[in-house]
Design a protein around this motif. Structure first.
Motif, PDB file in Angstrom:
ATOM      1  N   GLY A   1     112.645  60.908  49.284  1.00  0.00           N
ATOM      2  CA  GLY A   1     112.685  61.038  50.735  1.00  0.00           C
ATOM      3  C   GLY A   1     113.583  60.014  51.412  1.00  0.00           C
TER       4      GLY A   1
ATOM      5  N   LEU B   1     119.567  62.333  53.365  1.00  0.00           N
ATOM      6  CA  LEU B   1     119.791  62.134  54.799  1.00  0.00           C
ATOM      7  C   LEU B   1     120.153  63.476  55.413  1.00  0.00           C
ATOM      8  CD1 LEU B   1     122.013  58.988  54.247  1.00  0.00           C
ATOM      9  CD2 LEU B   1     119.554  59.035  54.711  1.00  0.00           C
ATOM     10  N   PHE B   2     119.437  63.832  56.481  1.00  0.00           N
ATOM     11  CA  PHE B   2     119.612  65.168  57.027  1.00  0.00           C
ATOM     12  C   PHE B   2     120.377  65.159  58.352  1.00  0.00           C
ATOM     13  CE2 PHE B   2     115.984  65.642  54.240  1.00  0.00           C
ATOM     14  CZ  PHE B   2     116.241  66.878  53.642  1.00  0.00           C
TER      15      PHE B   2
ATOM     16  N   THR C   1     118.153  53.582  56.054  1.00  0.00           N
ATOM     17  CA  THR C   1     119.378  53.482  55.259  1.00  0.00           C
ATOM     18  C   THR C   1     120.319  52.434  55.857  1.00  0.00           C
ATOM     19  OG1 THR C   1     119.144  55.822  54.706  1.00  0.00           O
ATOM     20  CG2 THR C   1     121.273  54.810  54.251  1.00  0.00           C
TER      21      THR C   1
ATOM     22  N   ASN D   1     121.889  44.602  52.295  1.00  0.00           N
ATOM     23  CA  ASN D   1     122.834  44.437  51.184  1.00  0.00           C
ATOM     24  C   ASN D   1     123.966  43.493  51.560  1.00  0.00           C
ATOM     25  OD1 ASN D   1     121.418  46.158  49.606  1.00  0.00           O
ATOM     26  ND2 ASN D   1     122.795  47.907  49.853  1.00  0.00           N
TER      27      ASN D   1
ATOM     28  N   MET E   1     132.824  61.922  54.904  1.00  0.00           N
ATOM     29  CA  MET E   1     131.792  60.935  54.631  1.00  0.00           C
ATOM     30  C   MET E   1     131.327  61.015  53.171  1.00  0.00           C
ATOM     31  SD  MET E   1     128.633  60.817  57.211  1.00  0.00           S
ATOM     32  CE  MET E   1     127.296  59.737  56.867  1.00  0.00           C
TER      33      MET E   1
ATOM     34  N   HIS F   1     128.542  51.194  50.432  1.00  0.00           N
ATOM     35  CA  HIS F   1     127.251  50.811  49.856  1.00  0.00           C
ATOM     36  C   HIS F   1     126.732  51.811  48.838  1.00  0.00           C
ATOM     37  CE1 HIS F   1     126.288  47.477  52.680  1.00  0.00           C
ATOM     38  NE2 HIS F   1     127.197  48.113  53.396  1.00  0.00           N
ATOM     39  N   TYR F   2     127.019  53.074  49.109  1.00  0.00           N
ATOM     40  CA  TYR F   2     126.446  54.113  48.256  1.00  0.00           C
ATOM     41  C   TYR F   2     127.500  55.142  47.893  1.00  0.00           C
ATOM     42  CZ  TYR F   2     122.153  52.302  50.369  1.00  0.00           C
ATOM     43  OH  TYR F   2     121.141  51.488  50.794  1.00  0.00           O
TER      44      TYR F   2
ATOM     45  N   ILE G   1     124.798  55.837  60.782  1.00  0.00           N
ATOM     46  CA  ILE G   1     124.455  54.967  59.653  1.00  0.00           C
ATOM     47  C   ILE G   1     125.639  54.049  59.374  1.00  0.00           C
ATOM     48  CG2 ILE G   1     123.915  54.902  57.190  1.00  0.00           C
ATOM     49  CD1 ILE G   1     122.597  57.663  57.559  1.00  0.00           C
ATOM     50  N   GLY G   2     125.368  52.759  59.401  1.00  0.00           N
ATOM     51  CA  GLY G   2     126.449  51.801  59.203  1.00  0.00           C
ATOM     52  C   GLY G   2     126.858  51.120  60.498  1.00  0.00           C
TER      53      GLY G   2
ATOM     54  N   ILE H   1     113.483  62.196  59.770  1.00  0.00           N
ATOM     55  CA  ILE H   1     114.937  62.165  59.556  1.00  0.00           C
ATOM     56  C   ILE H   1     115.548  60.934  60.233  1.00  0.00           C
ATOM     57  CG2 ILE H   1     117.100  63.334  60.180  1.00  0.00           C
ATOM     58  CD1 ILE H   1     115.532  66.005  59.742  1.00  0.00           C
TER      59      ILE H   1
ATOM     60  N   LYS I   1     131.143  53.453  56.620  1.00  0.00           N
ATOM     61  CA  LYS I   1     130.595  52.265  55.982  1.00  0.00           C
ATOM     62  C   LYS I   1     129.633  52.606  54.852  1.00  0.00           C
ATOM     63  CE  LYS I   1     129.338  47.771  57.840  1.00  0.00           C
ATOM     64  NZ  LYS I   1     128.674  47.114  58.978  1.00  0.00           N
ATOM     65  N   ILE I   2     128.976  53.742  55.020  1.00  0.00           N
ATOM     66  CA  ILE I   2     127.981  54.133  54.016  1.00  0.00           C
ATOM     67  C   ILE I   2     128.628  54.228  52.627  1.00  0.00           C
ATOM     68  CG2 ILE I   2     128.225  56.630  54.374  1.00  0.00           C
ATOM     69  CD1 ILE I   2     125.171  56.824  53.992  1.00  0.00           C
TER      70      ILE I   2
ATOM     71  N   LYS J   1     108.680  52.597  51.372  1.00  0.00           N
ATOM     72  CA  LYS J   1     110.060  52.130  51.204  1.00  0.00           C
ATOM     73  C   LYS J   1     110.375  50.983  52.165  1.00  0.00           C
ATOM     74  CE  LYS J   1     111.106  54.951  47.959  1.00  0.00           C
ATOM     75  NZ  LYS J   1     111.371  54.480  46.604  1.00  0.00           N
TER      76      LYS J   1
ATOM     77  N   THR K   1     114.525  57.773  58.358  1.00  0.00           N
ATOM     78  CA  THR K   1     115.238  57.610  57.088  1.00  0.00           C
ATOM     79  C   THR K   1     116.672  57.127  57.318  1.00  0.00           C
ATOM     80  OG1 THR K   1     113.907  59.411  56.194  1.00  0.00           O
ATOM     81  CG2 THR K   1     115.823  58.748  54.913  1.00  0.00           C
ATOM     82  N   ASN K   2     117.314  57.687  58.323  1.00  0.00           N
ATOM     83  CA  ASN K   2     118.679  57.255  58.636  1.00  0.00           C
ATOM     84  C   ASN K   2     118.706  55.776  59.048  1.00  0.00           C
ATOM     85  OD1 ASN K   2     119.549  59.826  58.083  1.00  0.00           O
ATOM     86  ND2 ASN K   2     119.874  60.433  60.198  1.00  0.00           N
TER      87      ASN K   2
ATOM     88  N   ARG L   1     118.948  48.946  55.187  1.00  0.00           N
ATOM     89  CA  ARG L   1     119.208  48.538  53.801  1.00  0.00           C
ATOM     90  C   ARG L   1     120.654  48.082  53.617  1.00  0.00           C
ATOM     91  NH1 ARG L   1     116.415  53.292  50.302  1.00  0.00           N
ATOM     92  NH2 ARG L   1     114.526  52.200  49.672  1.00  0.00           N
ATOM     93  N   MET L   2     121.566  48.799  54.315  1.00  0.00           N
ATOM     94  CA  MET L   2     122.967  48.416  54.205  1.00  0.00           C
ATOM     95  C   MET L   2     123.201  47.036  54.801  1.00  0.00           C
ATOM     96  SD  MET L   2     124.594  52.206  54.875  1.00  0.00           S
ATOM     97  CE  MET L   2     126.079  51.605  55.618  1.00  0.00           C
TER      98      MET L   2
ATOM     99  N   ILE M   1     123.387  60.885  61.135  1.00  0.00           N
ATOM    100  CA  ILE M   1     124.038  60.416  59.898  1.00  0.00           C
ATOM    101  C   ILE M   1     125.310  59.633  60.215  1.00  0.00           C
ATOM    102  CG2 ILE M   1     123.148  62.091  58.214  1.00  0.00           C
ATOM    103  CD1 ILE M   1     125.795  63.675  58.646  1.00  0.00           C
TER     104      ILE M   1
END
Lengths: 398, 421
Positions: free
Chosen positions: B300, B304-305, A385, A392, B320, B243-244, A24-25, A378, B239-240, A321, A381-382, A388-389, A21
């Motif tokens: 899903g 985020l896990f 994300t 964007n 965060m 965006h969110y 991400i970014g 997991i 940064k996240i 997705k 998905t990270n 997608r950023m 996590i």
């Protein structure tokens, strides 16, 4: 007359890092470069180089009567170029003999055909271009990722100018019919369908080293006798498998190399037999009937369907997705972004999320908070994300 | 005649301590013992030796001998054991199996199940109680209750005057979502009945103790947990957040913490707002289920896990997040809410929690009221006035927190115990 038609799939994905996590970014660096290089080196040493050398020897020994076909994904060719040019040269030498045919497929080894035909065609074009660039060669036969096939695939392949397409000879499609003939495809005009003889293919690919199997130990003369038995009730035996079977899935000490070394001469001992590449098969034999495959068939697992990649909701969520982003990604024109997006489409990522064979009573459940399929989801998905950023940011600045 | 604080010698039984902790209990023990020693109380802390290196929850490995060293006023005594506070007996069997696999250790070192482990721990306690010098016995949660009882007996045999204080950080009702294991319940109940004083971490837990364990409320003293405030000056940018909007769950993935309720809340929020991402940190027996369920609910790609985090990464996770949500179905205290506020993150917490009794600058809802939870979270995310209010006032509030307060409350109880009233 029986023609033996070998086709080997050559592919390695760009495996993902365990993307946390906190990453991400960070924007990019999704793939585990070290691990991917390590595996490429390992498989090159155990399979690609020794198997290529053996096949080159066999072509010379038989004066070109032994022939094989390969499908090399675009992303393994990239990896060869970057890390193992020697392996790439070895494949080029094989193609130069004229006894080796190359097939076309999706560059990134994807299921794009099921999600976006536009993207699918684009990826096939990219592959075609790559093959021309590296081998000066134009494939005539198409094989879709993981032998994923239905009538529509035949239609699309024909549109793109291919003379033939490969598919799995699944029982539930063929019924009483035999995979050992050339067929026409429903919904297409003239394209020919080559069906995998999964029994004989899997005897080599999966059962070769199983000591409990009644056919063990599998020797070249025994296998040749099984091929001879097709004489009189079939034209072609299509042996389709992963190239890594030789030396990687079946290790050298199983005797797989020795088996392959003697197989051509045992097959050719019968003057009615020969080896043909897929395009030669299409030239040589008239189709006997039309096959109608409405549902999607693949070469995976006993189900021979899509459940290995799309069997659970983690897999379906991830892939849908990902494809949702297509239009926006393309609009950016950012090649790095597009490449990353395409590399994420590689089927292996979804295969890692498969829970079909998961044993719930597994002790490991306690020690690892998440087992592998969940970890893969997991990480994916990270990464998604992060992607997608980036997207964007591109869209905002545009 | 009142006792001087300097004369209080506490024999304290615990079973986890940072960095070898898997949850809030170890953090609470650390905070409380720090607070107590600051006031001059002398503590002998008995701890099972945790094989931290084998558990991925434990990121840092400390050598066992450091527990035998005297650290200021606390002396640690290590007792060989693999006790962990949040293990069910089923998991415990797995743990033993795993240890064998990793270490080649013989099974008879550990006993055959969790309950024989408790007996083994108390046997060590007996030995310690026979030789050490103390006038108060203070034990934390059920696994140490038998040790406390046996220690008091030994003290009596030696003619020492002591009192037994059992400190309830969580009950079997909290951990199991209301379906207690009878054996654990029995140990808890016996421990509470043997105790001269019972400390609970909240009024909420006091109610459970009096309602479900048949305890006279007069014997039960509420001492809320706390936090030693310190400004951690990291100004890391995430940064996240550009965006969110981000919503955090941080806790064990077990029924008690309500990770499934968090998902339902996430689902509800996602229906209203596509731009929120949910971060779930922690591991536990529901991990896999929760990951799959997120996908099954169609969110899903929004959840985020992360595995259990330790140390600085916990602070990073709070920072965060735009809001921290504690969705526990039964939370005796809930120290994470204080940690979140310390990290400048507003909190929305379950009404079924102890911390909601003392926090002013937070939003509260029933854990099961998914719509209300979602509404409150969205308000924190999108109402800047509310958000600023919670942040600024919350920070003022949290700055006043210190473990000195619960420590002083404990000292009052110690003094009453020593005075024999």
């Amino acid at each position: 007359m029986v023609s033996v038609c070998f086709y080997f799939q050559v592919h390695q994905p760009y495996r993902l890092k365990k993307y946390s996590i906190f990453e991400i970014g960070n924007g990019g660096k999704y793939f585990d470069e070290e691990k991917n290089r390590e595996i490429l080196n390992k498989v090159s040493g155990k399979c690609y180089l020794p198997a290529n050398n053996l096949i080159l020897d066999l072509i010379h020994e038989t004066d070109g009567r032994f022939k094989v076909a390969y499908s090399l994904t675009g992303i393994i060719l990239e990896q060869f170029e970057e890390h193992r040019p020697d392996v790439l040269e070895s494949f080029q030498r094989l193609v130069d003999t004229g006894c080796v045919e190359l097939l076309d497929e999706t560059y990134h080894h994807t299921l794009a055909a099921l999600y976006s035909e536009k993207e699918f065609k684009e990826q096939v074009k990219l592959h075609r271009k790559k093959i021309r660039q590296l081998f000066g060669y134009k494939p005539k036969i198409f094989r879709n990722t993981e032998l994923v096939y239905n009538n529509r695939i035949a239609y699309l392949a024909e549109q793109m100018g291919y003379a033939g397409v490969l598919a799995e000879g699944a029982d539930y499609i063929l019924g009483w019919r035999s995979p050992n003939f050339v067929y026409r495809a429903k919904m297409a005009k003239d394209i020919r369908l080559l069906l995998k003889n999964y029994r004989l293919s899997d005897d080599i690919a999966f059962r070769f080293s199983q000591r409990g199997w009644e056919g063990w130990p599998l020797t070249a003369d025994k296998f040749a006798a099984w091929v001879n038995a097709v004489n009189g009730n079939g034209n072609v035996v299509n042996l389709f498998m992963d190239y890594e079977t030789i030396g990687e899935h079946q290790w050298e000490d199983t005797g797989i190399f020795e088996f392959l070394r003697y197989l051509p001469r045992e097959i050719l001992r019968n003057p009615d037999n020969d080896f043909k590449t897929p395009s030669e098969v299409v030239e040589a034999y008239e189709p006997v009937a039309e096959i109608d495959m409405r549902q999607v068939v693949s070469w995976a697992d006993i189900e021979r369907d899509l459940s290995a990649w799309l069997g659970n909701q983690m897999q379906r969520t991830s892939i849908s997705k990902l494809y949702e982003l297509e239009d926006k990604i393309e609009k950016t024109g950012d090649q790095k972004l597009i490449d990353d997006w395409r590399r994420l489409q590689t089927t292996d990522h979804f295969y890692y999320m498969c829970t079909k064979w998961f044993n719930d009573g597994d002790v490991h459940k306690y020690f690892n908070a998440y087992d592998r399929p969940h970890d893969s989801f997991i990480a994916f998905t990270n990464v998604l994300t992060d992607l997608r950023m980036r997207l964007n940011e591109k869209s905002m600045s545009a | 005649m009142s006792t001087r604080t300097q004369n209080i010698k506490v024999l304290m039984f615990g079973w986890e301590f940072p960095p070898f902790n898997s949850g809030g209990l170890g953090v609470a023990c650390q905070g409380l013992t720090r607070g107590l020693t600051r006031q001059g109380v002398e503590i002998l802390f008995v701890l099972p030796k945790i094989h931290g290196a084998l558990n991925e929850d434990y990121m840092r490995i400390l050598s066992a001998e450091s527990f035998n060293k005297k650290v200021g006023k606390i002396t640690f005594k290590a007792v060989d054991s693999i006790l962990k506070p949040y293990m069910s007996s089923k998991n415990y069997r797995l743990e033993i199996t795993g240890l064998e696999a990793f270490m080649g250790e013989a099974k008879d070192i550990y006993g055959s199940d969790l309950f024989s482990e408790v007996r083994r721990y108390s046997a060590h306690a007996k030995n310690i109680a026979l030789h050490e010098d103390y006038n108060v016995i203070h034990c934390h949660d059920w696994l140490t209750f038998p040790a406390g009882i046996v220690a008091k007996k030994m003290a009596e045999l030696r003619g020492l005057k002591t009192s037994l204080i059992t400190h309830v950080h969580a009950t079997e009702f909290d951990r199991t979502g209301g379906i207690p294991n009878q054996y654990v319940y029995d140990i808890e109940k016996v421990g509470m009945h043997h105790a001269d004083y019972i400390i609970t971490v909240s009024e909420y837990t006091k109610n459970i103790v009096t309602k479900h364990y048949g305890i006279d409320p007069k014997k039960v003293h509420v001492v809320h947990n706390s936090i030693d405030f310190s400004e951690n000056g990291t100004e890391e940018e995430f940064k996240i957040k550009k965006h969110y909007k981000t919503v955090l769950f941080l806790g064990r993935m077990t029924i008690q913490k309500g990770p499934d309720h968090f998902l339902w809340i996430a689902k509800r929020i996602s229906e209203l707002d596509d731009n929120v991402r949910f971060i779930m940190v922690g591991s536990g027996d529901m991990s896999r289920y929760i990951v799959e369920e997120a996908a099954n609910m169609g969110i899903g790609d929004k959840v985020l896990f992360s595995d259990f985090l330790n140390g600085r990464d916990v602070d990073r996770a709070y920072r965060m997040a735009d809001v921290y949500v504690m969705s526990s179905i039964s939370e005796p205290f809930g120290i994470t809410a204080l940690e979140a506020m310390k990290n400048h993150t507003p909190v929305v917490i379950s009404k079924q929690s102890g911390v909601s009794e003392i926090l002013k600058n937070c939003l509260v809802a029933d854990f099961w009221d998914v719509n209300l939870m979602a509404d409150k979270i969205l308000s924190v995310l999108y109402n800047p006035e509310l958000r600023n209010q919670l942040l600024e006032e919350g920070l003022k509030e949290i700055r006043k927190f210190s473990w000195d307060r619960p420590a002083n409350q404990c000292i009052e109880i110690y003094k009453r115990a020593l005075a024999g009233c």
